[in-house]
Every structure is written in structure tokens, then in C-alpha cells.
Design a protein around this motif. Structure first.
Motif, mmCIF file in Angstrom:
data_model
loop_
_atom_site.group_PDB
_atom_site.id
_atom_site.type_symbol
_atom_site.label_atom_id
_atom_site.label_comp_id
_atom_site.label_asym_id
_atom_site.label_seq_id
_atom_site.Cartn_x
_atom_site.Cartn_y
_atom_site.Cartn_z
ATOM 1 N N LEU A 70 -2.241 6.383 5.173
ATOM 2 C CA LEU A 70 -2.296 6.540 6.622
ATOM 3 C C LEU A 70 -2.468 7.985 7.062
ATOM 4 C CD1 LEU A 70 0.718 4.197 7.528
ATOM 5 C CD2 LEU A 70 -1.707 3.567 7.493
ATOM 6 N N ASP A 71 -2.249 8.932 6.165
ATOM 7 C CA ASP A 71 -2.184 10.337 6.551
ATOM 8 C C ASP A 71 -3.470 10.829 7.218
ATOM 9 O OD1 ASP A 71 0.351 10.358 5.545
ATOM 10 O OD2 ASP A 71 -0.135 11.444 3.705
ATOM 11 N N ASP A 72 -4.618 10.391 6.731
ATOM 12 C CA ASP A 72 -5.891 10.863 7.277
ATOM 13 C C ASP A 72 -6.166 10.303 8.672
ATOM 14 O OD1 ASP A 72 -6.398 12.347 5.021
ATOM 15 O OD2 ASP A 72 -7.675 10.836 4.076
ATOM 16 N N TRP A 73 -5.383 9.318 9.083
ATOM 17 C CA TRP A 73 -5.622 8.682 10.387
ATOM 18 C C TRP A 73 -4.558 9.046 11.423
ATOM 19 C CZ3 TRP A 73 -5.849 3.602 7.201
ATOM 20 C CH2 TRP A 73 -7.059 3.567 6.475
ATOM 21 N N LEU A 74 -3.652 9.943 11.086
ATOM 22 C CA LEU A 74 -2.559 10.264 11.996
ATOM 23 C C LEU A 74 -3.029 11.213 13.095
ATOM 24 C CD1 LEU A 74 0.513 10.572 9.589
ATOM 25 C CD2 LEU A 74 -0.173 8.651 11.041
ATOM 26 N N PHE A 75 -3.862 10.669 13.946
ATOM 27 C CA PHE A 75 -4.367 11.386 15.120
ATOM 28 C C PHE A 75 -4.052 10.546 16.346
ATOM 29 C CE2 PHE A 75 -7.896 11.702 18.209
ATOM 30 C CZ PHE A 75 -7.720 13.023 18.616
ATOM 31 N N ILE A 76 -3.446 11.163 17.358
ATOM 32 C CA ILE A 76 -3.097 10.437 18.572
ATOM 33 C C ILE A 76 -4.303 10.437 19.501
ATOM 34 C CG2 ILE A 76 -1.563 10.341 20.570
ATOM 35 C CD1 ILE A 76 0.616 11.570 18.876
ATOM 36 N N HIS A 77 -4.960 9.311 19.580
ATOM 37 C CA HIS A 77 -6.189 9.196 20.365
ATOM 38 C C HIS A 77 -5.867 9.098 21.863
ATOM 39 C CE1 HIS A 77 -10.090 7.716 21.744
ATOM 40 N NE2 HIS A 77 -10.586 8.108 20.586
ATOM 41 N N PHE A 115 0.844 -1.185 0.000
ATOM 42 C CA PHE A 115 0.000 0.000 0.000
ATOM 43 C C PHE A 115 0.886 1.245 0.000
ATOM 44 C CE2 PHE A 115 -2.359 -3.370 2.080
ATOM 45 C CZ PHE A 115 -3.645 -3.249 1.581
ATOM 46 N N ASN A 116 0.367 2.310 -0.571
ATOM 47 C CA ASN A 116 1.046 3.594 -0.499
ATOM 48 C C ASN A 116 0.914 4.132 0.927
ATOM 49 O OD1 ASN A 116 1.765 6.378 -0.660
ATOM 50 N ND2 ASN A 116 1.334 6.350 -2.850
ATOM 51 N N PRO A 117 2.024 4.419 1.608
ATOM 52 C CA PRO A 117 1.941 4.898 2.993
ATOM 53 C C PRO A 117 1.088 6.146 3.171
ATOM 54 C CG PRO A 117 4.195 4.285 2.457
ATOM 55 C CD PRO A 117 3.424 4.242 1.160
ATOM 56 N N PHE A 149 4.636 -2.469 8.609
ATOM 57 C CA PHE A 149 5.643 -2.311 7.570
ATOM 58 C C PHE A 149 6.552 -3.532 7.567
ATOM 59 C CE2 PHE A 149 4.257 1.999 8.283
ATOM 60 C CZ PHE A 149 4.384 2.621 7.051
ATOM 61 N N TRP A 150 6.823 -4.049 6.381
ATOM 62 C CA TRP A 150 7.693 -5.217 6.236
ATOM 63 C C TRP A 150 8.715 -4.904 5.158
ATOM 64 C CZ3 TRP A 150 8.961 -9.120 9.060
ATOM 65 C CH2 TRP A 150 9.560 -10.254 8.509
ATOM 66 N N HIS A 151 10.008 -4.941 5.532
ATOM 67 C CA HIS A 151 11.081 -4.528 4.618
ATOM 68 C C HIS A 151 10.793 -3.126 4.074
ATOM 69 C CE1 HIS A 151 12.861 -8.403 5.043
ATOM 70 N NE2 HIS A 151 11.913 -9.046 4.387
ATOM 71 N N ASP A 152 10.376 -2.250 4.965
ATOM 72 C CA ASP A 152 10.121 -0.833 4.670
ATOM 73 C C ASP A 152 8.909 -0.598 3.779
ATOM 74 O OD1 ASP A 152 12.365 -0.011 6.174
ATOM 75 O OD2 ASP A 152 13.688 -0.368 4.466
ATOM 76 N N ALA A 153 8.131 -1.617 3.496
ATOM 77 C CA ALA A 153 6.928 -1.455 2.678
ATOM 78 C C ALA A 153 5.692 -1.630 3.563
ATOM 79 C CB ALA A 153 6.905 -2.471 1.544
ATOM 80 N N LEU A 154 4.691 -0.800 3.341
ATOM 81 C CA LEU A 154 3.428 -0.935 4.058
ATOM 82 C C LEU A 154 2.650 -2.099 3.457
ATOM 83 C CD1 LEU A 154 1.384 0.153 6.152
ATOM 84 C CD2 LEU A 154 0.493 1.649 4.349
ATOM 85 N N VAL A 155 2.506 -3.177 4.234
ATOM 86 C CA VAL A 155 1.847 -4.380 3.723
ATOM 87 C C VAL A 155 0.437 -4.555 4.289
ATOM 88 C CG1 VAL A 155 4.017 -5.566 3.258
ATOM 89 C CG2 VAL A 155 2.944 -5.814 5.510
ATOM 90 N N GLY A 156 -0.010 -3.612 5.082
ATOM 91 C CA GLY A 156 -1.364 -3.673 5.616
ATOM 92 C C GLY A 156 -1.434 -3.041 6.986
ATOM 93 N N TRP A 157 -2.572 -3.191 7.621
ATOM 94 C CA TRP A 157 -2.740 -2.669 8.982
ATOM 95 C C TRP A 157 -3.850 -3.428 9.689
ATOM 96 C CZ3 TRP A 157 -3.410 0.214 4.557
ATOM 97 C CH2 TRP A 157 -4.727 0.532 4.191
#
Length: 223
Positions: free
Chosen positions: A39-46, A34-36, A79-87
Motif C-alpha cells: 500500500l505504501d506507493d498509494w498513500l496519497f490523499i487525493h 498481502f504484505n501491507p 484488513f481482517w483480524h489485522d491482516a491485509l486480505v485485499g482492497w
């Protein structure tokens, strides 16, 4: 999504296709990417993370943990080997939904979260995020069901410390992983009496467990 410019992705796809013609093969989908920026829209510290779970903000930012307001769930990127592979996403309250949800083809059986040298292996990604400032070598198996592929990822270490949950699935995982690794590396167990995972401990309790209750696997017995 397969990256057509990546030889690794193409080879994974070819293996995946070949597996259909080999009845002895375990069918493993190609590693998702996935393109990292997703994640930008979710970068909120709850506040659930900082106030209830007492997780330092630096840990949260390091792992790019966020919050999806539409689903009302914490987002835990992998992240796996610097790639976003899911969440994974984690519910905030017990509303009857699954505690954790994964993105499609999430590689929970082929990878480890935060794989580090000479790791302390736990079950939960949240434990890694919670105590990373105390033990940067924490890594997670995504639960007590551990595969041969995950075990193989741990063999190239001078020592591995196991800290699965203090319950029957955790004890079975400890026995399975410890027995598989003992021929490759020194294996230790955190012989904890807590009926909780490391994320639920205070920092002081966590440090005490690591310093005082780490024993050789050969001396460990389930309660």
C-alpha cells in the motif's frame, strides 16, 4: 497466497480442497493475505476524498486509503483480524469501467469492513470511511447482497442497526438481515428518506438521521 506458517491459513486451504469432494459444500477459497507494504506507493490523499467527499484526513489515514495513479482509482484496503486480505478500488469518474474493482479472491462474502461492537451496518466501504469520525461503529457489507456468513458475524451483539441504501436492493437486504438477526439481538433500522448512502450526507444530516430516525426493525416497513 497461503501463509504456510499460519494454522488458520492451512486449515482454510484444507477446507477448500475438501469442498471439491462434498457436493453440498460452498467452495470458498482460502483467505488471501498481502504484505501491507504494497500500500505504501498509494498513500496519497487525493482531493476527491477531502474536497469533493469532505472526508477528514484522519479517517483516510486510519483506514490507509490511497490513490493508484496508474489506474486513476481510489484504493480502499480491507484488513481482517489485522491482516491485509485485499482492497477495493473506486473509479473517480464514470468512464464506463466498473465503479468498484476487487483484488483476486477478495473475501466480500465472508467478512465485513470495520466490524465493530453494536454496529451500524451500511452497504459501502466509502460510507464507513466518510463518517467514521461520527460513528466509529459503522461497518460495511460490500453491497446489498448479504450472505449467511456475514449475518453470523453480526449475531454476537446486544444490538445491530441497519442502514442499507434507500432502494429496492437495500430494502430487500434490510428485510433479510433483520429477520435473520431478530432472534439473536435487538435490531434497529435507520428509517432514512434520503435517496443516498450515508457517505453522500453532510455530517449534520448524518447525525440527525442516526438520532431521529432510528426505529425498531419490527416497526419498519419499506416505502
Amino acid at each position: 497466497r497461503v501463509d504456510v506458517e499460519s494454522p488458520e491459513s492451512i486449515q482454510s486451504l484444507l477446507k477448500f480442497i475438501d469442498s471439491f469432494y462434498d457436493p453440498k459444500s460452498e467452495v470458498t477459497p482460502p483467505m488471501p493475505h498481502f504484505n501491507p507494504s504494497v500500500l505504501d506507493d498509494w498513500l496519497f490523499i487525493h482531493p476527491y476524498l477531502t474536497e469533493l467527499r469532505k472526508i477528514p484526513e484522519a479517517n483516510i489515514k486510519h483506514f490507509r486509503v490511497g490513490f493508484n495513479p496508474k489506474e486513476d482509482r481510489i484504493v480502499l484496503p480491507h484488513f481482517w483480524h489485522d491482516a491485509l486480505v485485499g482492497w477495493q478500488t473506486r473509479r473517480l469518474m464514470n468512464d464506463g469501467s466498473p465503479k468498484y474493482k476487487n483484488t483476486p479472491d477478495f473475501p466480500k462474502r465472508e467478512t465485513l469492513f470495520n466490524l465493530s461492537k453494536n454496529p451500524i451496518v451500511v452497504e459501502s466501504v466509502m460510507s464507513v470511511v466518510s463518517k467514521y469520525h461520527l460513528a466509529p461503529n459503522l461497518c460495511s457489507t460490500f453491497g446489498a447482497s448479504v450472505t449467511k456468513k456475514q449475518i453470523n458475524l453480526l449475531t454476537d451483539n446486544s444490538q445491530v442497526t441497519l442502514w442499507f441504501d434507500n432502494d429496492k436492493p437495500g430494502w430487500e437486504a434490510t428485510k433479510k438481515v433483520g429477520a435473520a438477526l431478530i432472534g439473536y439481538t435487538e435490531v434497529y433500522v435507520i428509517n432514512s428518506e434520503w435517496a443516498a448512502d450515508p457517505a453522500d450526507l453532510t455530517d449534520e444530516e448524518f447525525i440527525r438521521e442516526v438520532e431521529e430516525n432510528k426505529i425498531p426493525f419490527s416497526l419498519w416497513h419499506p416505502p
